[in-house]
Design a protein around this motif. Structure first.
Motif, PDB file in Angstrom:
ATOM      1  N   UNK A   1      45.983  44.322  51.712  1.00 12.57           N
ATOM      2  CA  UNK A   1      47.057  45.273  51.403  1.00 12.57           C
ATOM      3  C   UNK A   1      47.288  46.275  52.524  1.00 12.57           C
ATOM      4  N   UNK A   2      46.193  46.735  53.144  1.00 13.70           N
ATOM      5  CA  UNK A   2      46.302  47.712  54.239  1.00 13.70           C
ATOM      6  C   UNK A   2      45.363  47.299  55.363  1.00 13.70           C
TER       7      UNK A   2
ATOM      8  N   UNK B   1      53.031  49.087  55.402  1.00  8.77           N
ATOM      9  CA  UNK B   1      53.208  49.481  56.793  1.00  8.77           C
ATOM     10  C   UNK B   1      52.859  50.959  56.957  1.00  8.77           C
ATOM     11  N   UNK B   2      51.574  51.233  57.151  1.00  7.40           N
ATOM     12  CA  UNK B   2      51.089  52.591  57.383  1.00  7.40           C
ATOM     13  C   UNK B   2      50.540  52.653  58.800  1.00  7.40           C
ATOM     14  N   UNK B   3      51.205  53.416  59.676  1.00  4.60           N
ATOM     15  CA  UNK B   3      50.756  53.499  61.060  1.00  4.60           C
ATOM     16  C   UNK B   3      51.383  54.711  61.736  1.00  4.60           C
TER      17      UNK B   3
ATOM     18  N   UNK C   1      38.766  52.119  62.003  1.00  6.09           N
ATOM     19  CA  UNK C   1      39.856  52.916  61.439  1.00  6.09           C
ATOM     20  C   UNK C   1      40.805  52.090  60.568  1.00  6.09           C
ATOM     21  N   UNK C   2      40.787  50.780  60.723  1.00  2.68           N
ATOM     22  CA  UNK C   2      41.807  49.952  60.068  1.00  2.68           C
ATOM     23  C   UNK C   2      41.188  48.878  59.170  1.00  2.68           C
ATOM     24  N   UNK C   3      40.899  47.725  59.735  1.00  4.01           N
ATOM     25  CA  UNK C   3      40.475  46.584  58.925  1.00  4.01           C
ATOM     26  C   UNK C   3      39.130  46.800  58.230  1.00  4.01           C
ATOM     27  N   UNK C   4      38.162  47.395  58.918  1.00  2.00           N
ATOM     28  CA  UNK C   4      36.854  47.627  58.292  1.00  2.00           C
ATOM     29  C   UNK C   4      36.965  48.610  57.138  1.00  2.00           C
ATOM     30  N   UNK C   5      37.726  49.672  57.340  1.00  2.00           N
ATOM     31  CA  UNK C   5      37.918  50.652  56.263  1.00  2.00           C
ATOM     32  C   UNK C   5      38.601  49.997  55.066  1.00  2.00           C
TER      33      UNK C   5
END
Length: 86
Positions: A47-48, A57-59, A34-38
């Motif tokens: 960047x994200x 900061x998207x969470x 959901x986060x680093x792999x995407x």
């Protein structure tokens, strides 16, 4: 590895995520998808995908652990800006 949730609401997406857990995917691997792999797949790593200095900061914040069936999103942060969920 990552996956999409195109044209899917949050409740349906969470059901599908819990199915992945039920069939053996670890929470750590699911969070990475959901986060680093995407972020890496979309060439946006750096960047994200992480909560680190220099990243957008998207969470979300939930009232229970995210993958629990009854967890609810309480706040959403997009680029550091807070949005309350009613």
């Amino acid at each position: 590895f990552t996956f999409g949730s195109f044209k899917t609401n949050l409740d349906t997406a969470k059901i599908n995520l819990r199915l992945l857990l039920k069939h053996g995917m670890s929470e750590d691997d699911l969070f990475k998808a959901l986060t680093t792999s995407a972020a890496t797949i979309f060439n946006l790593d750096g960047k994200i995908g992480k909560l680190e200095a220099g990243y957008f900061a998207n969470f979300i914040l939930t009232d229970l652990p995210f993958f629990q069936e009854k967890s609810k999103v309480k706040m959403l942060f997009i680029n550091g800006r807070k949005y309350e969920i009613e």
